[in-house]
Design a protein around this motif. Structure first.
Motif, PDB file in Angstrom:
ATOM      1  N   GLU A  16       0.877  -1.321  -0.069  1.00 39.03           N
ATOM      2  CA  GLU A  16      -0.007   0.004  -0.032  1.00 39.03           C
ATOM      3  C   GLU A  16       0.865   1.200  -0.077  1.00 39.03           C
ATOM      4  OE1 GLU A  16      -3.141  -0.088  -0.166  1.00 39.03           O
ATOM      5  OE2 GLU A  16      -3.575  -2.158   0.189  1.00 39.03           O
ATOM      6  N   PRO A  17       0.488   2.373  -0.494  1.00 39.76           N
ATOM      7  CA  PRO A  17       1.175   3.468  -0.395  1.00 39.76           C
ATOM      8  C   PRO A  17       1.030   4.086   0.906  1.00 39.76           C
ATOM      9  CG  PRO A  17      -0.924   3.971  -1.828  1.00 39.76           C
ATOM     10  CD  PRO A  17      -0.620   2.368  -1.441  1.00 39.76           C
ATOM     11  N   ALA A  18       1.929   5.098   1.163  1.00 40.06           N
ATOM     12  CA  ALA A  18       2.104   5.467   2.490  1.00 40.06           C
ATOM     13  C   ALA A  18       0.733   6.186   3.064  1.00 40.06           C
ATOM     14  CB  ALA A  18       3.124   6.761   2.580  1.00 40.06           C
ATOM     15  N   ASP A  19      -0.154   6.750   2.322  1.00 42.44           N
ATOM     16  CA  ASP A  19      -1.360   7.370   2.561  1.00 42.44           C
ATOM     17  C   ASP A  19      -2.464   6.269   2.740  1.00 42.44           C
ATOM     18  OD1 ASP A  19      -2.348   6.661  -0.169  1.00 42.44           O
ATOM     19  OD2 ASP A  19      -2.556   8.838  -0.549  1.00 42.44           O
ATOM     20  N   GLY A  20      -2.300   4.935   2.429  1.00 39.25           N
ATOM     21  CA  GLY A  20      -3.103   3.984   2.936  1.00 39.25           C
ATOM     22  C   GLY A  20      -4.312   3.843   1.904  1.00 39.25           C
ATOM     23  N   THR A  21      -4.118   4.535   0.747  1.00 36.96           N
ATOM     24  CA  THR A  21      -5.353   4.294  -0.165  1.00 36.96           C
ATOM     25  C   THR A  21      -5.178   3.526  -1.313  1.00 36.96           C
ATOM     26  OG1 THR A  21      -4.582   6.416  -1.358  1.00 36.96           O
ATOM     27  CG2 THR A  21      -6.013   6.915   0.331  1.00 36.96           C
ATOM     28  N   GLY A  22      -4.271   2.709  -1.171  1.00 40.91           N
ATOM     29  CA  GLY A  22      -4.005   1.731  -2.225  1.00 40.91           C
ATOM     30  C   GLY A  22      -5.256   0.742  -2.634  1.00 40.91           C
ATOM     31  N   ALA A  56      -0.317  14.461   8.104  1.00 39.17           N
ATOM     32  CA  ALA A  56       0.658  15.414   9.055  1.00 39.17           C
ATOM     33  C   ALA A  56       1.254  16.330   8.122  1.00 39.17           C
ATOM     34  CB  ALA A  56       1.800  14.448   9.759  1.00 39.17           C
ATOM     35  N   ARG A  57       1.586  15.939   6.792  1.00 37.34           N
ATOM     36  CA  ARG A  57       2.204  16.940   5.898  1.00 37.34           C
ATOM     37  C   ARG A  57       1.038  17.656   4.846  1.00 37.34           C
ATOM     38  NH1 ARG A  57       7.106  13.153   5.485  1.00 37.34           N
ATOM     39  NH2 ARG A  57       5.924  12.074   4.069  1.00 37.34           N
ATOM     40  N   SER A  58       0.279  16.651   4.200  1.00 36.14           N
ATOM     41  CA  SER A  58      -0.641  17.053   3.155  1.00 36.14           C
ATOM     42  C   SER A  58      -1.825  17.715   3.859  1.00 36.14           C
ATOM     43  CB  SER A  58      -0.966  15.849   2.639  1.00 36.14           C
ATOM     44  OG  SER A  58      -2.059  15.067   3.508  1.00 36.14           O
ATOM     45  N   GLY A  59      -2.275  17.698   5.345  1.00 30.92           N
ATOM     46  CA  GLY A  59      -3.336  18.034   5.672  1.00 30.92           C
ATOM     47  C   GLY A  59      -4.750  17.431   5.119  1.00 30.92           C
ATOM     48  N   GLU A  60      -4.492  16.468   4.207  1.00 32.49           N
ATOM     49  CA  GLU A  60      -5.671  16.052   3.744  1.00 32.49           C
ATOM     50  C   GLU A  60      -6.356  14.651   4.409  1.00 32.49           C
ATOM     51  OE1 GLU A  60      -6.916  16.861   0.625  1.00 32.49           O
ATOM     52  OE2 GLU A  60      -5.690  18.623   0.890  1.00 32.49           O
ATOM     53  N   TYR A  91      -0.514   6.030  12.034  1.00 26.64           N
ATOM     54  CA  TYR A  91      -0.089   6.530  13.399  1.00 26.64           C
ATOM     55  C   TYR A  91       0.713   7.708  13.520  1.00 26.64           C
ATOM     56  CZ  TYR A  91       2.370   6.176  17.910  1.00 26.64           C
ATOM     57  OH  TYR A  91       2.556   6.419  19.151  1.00 26.64           O
ATOM     58  N   ARG A  92       1.452   8.115  12.386  1.00 30.99           N
ATOM     59  CA  ARG A  92       2.696   9.293  12.390  1.00 30.99           C
ATOM     60  C   ARG A  92       1.485  10.479  12.186  1.00 30.99           C
ATOM     61  NH1 ARG A  92       5.377   6.116   9.158  1.00 30.99           N
ATOM     62  NH2 ARG A  92       4.712   6.955   7.367  1.00 30.99           N
ATOM     63  N   ASN A  93       0.242  10.109  11.347  1.00 36.36           N
ATOM     64  CA  ASN A  93      -0.732  11.125  11.017  1.00 36.36           C
ATOM     65  C   ASN A  93      -1.285  11.636  12.451  1.00 36.36           C
ATOM     66  OD1 ASN A  93       0.340  11.490   8.439  1.00 36.36           O
ATOM     67  ND2 ASN A  93      -1.236  10.131   7.578  1.00 36.36           N
ATOM     68  N   LEU A  94      -1.926  10.587  13.218  1.00 30.88           N
ATOM     69  CA  LEU A  94      -2.668  10.892  14.397  1.00 30.88           C
ATOM     70  C   LEU A  94      -1.906  11.637  15.540  1.00 30.88           C
ATOM     71  CD1 LEU A  94      -2.643   8.580  16.843  1.00 30.88           C
ATOM     72  CD2 LEU A  94      -3.938   7.212  15.191  1.00 30.88           C
TER      73      LEU A  94
END
Length: 153
Positions: A16-22, A56-60, A91-94
């Motif tokens: 999966e890509p890093a954003d989990g949307t694979g 965390a970086r994208s804000g999306e 996890y890094r995002n939350l």
């Protein structure tokens, strides 16, 4: 679950890509929403939720299907990343944005995410392994798997 794959985890079978949307996660998310929380196949009977975090970086917004463990009035999720030595992106995002959205069954609600107190870690990890023994294989010497409590806001 087959091939020790937990939703939101990365394996060589379902990268999966890093954003989990694979594609794999998109299919699980679509089935979850269409079935009001029910997902079949390798996830039949598995307690899943959808966790939406802010990048965390994208804000999306980023949505990831995850196995959860009910614990009183909160749900606990596991940042195992399939046993990878790195924490999963969600996890890094939350950690950066603990205000999240949880979808469980047909319900959707805002929640606050917080790491589980270290004094609770072993008790909850043991409960999860008892419920789903394949999680024992997700533990690694490279890092302690963070457990995250999701509490309705």
């Amino acid at each position: 679950m087959t091939d020790e794959k937990a939703p939101g985890a990365t394996t060589r079978h379902h990268p999966e890509p890093a954003d989990g949307t694979g594609e794999f996660n998109r299919r699980v998310i679509a089935e979850f929403r269409a079935g009001k929380g029910a997902v079949g196949g390798e996830f039949t009977g598995t307690p899943l939720l959808l966790l939406t975090v802010v990048g965390a970086r994208s804000g999306e917004p980023r949505t990831t299907p995850l196995v959860h463990l009910p614990d009183g009035d909160r749900l606990v999720v596991f940042a195992s990343n399939g046993g990878s030595p790195a924490h999963p992106a969600w996890y890094r995002n939350l950690v950066a944005h603990p205000e999240v959205t949880v979808e469980v069954g047909a319900e959707r609600y805002p929640a606050l995410a917080a790491p589980v107190d270290p004094s609770e870690h072993e008790r909850l990890w043991a409960r999860q392994i008892a419920a789903q023994p394949q999680f024992a294989g997700f533990r690694t010497d490279a890092r302690t798997v963070p457990l995250v409590a999701l509490t309705r806001a």
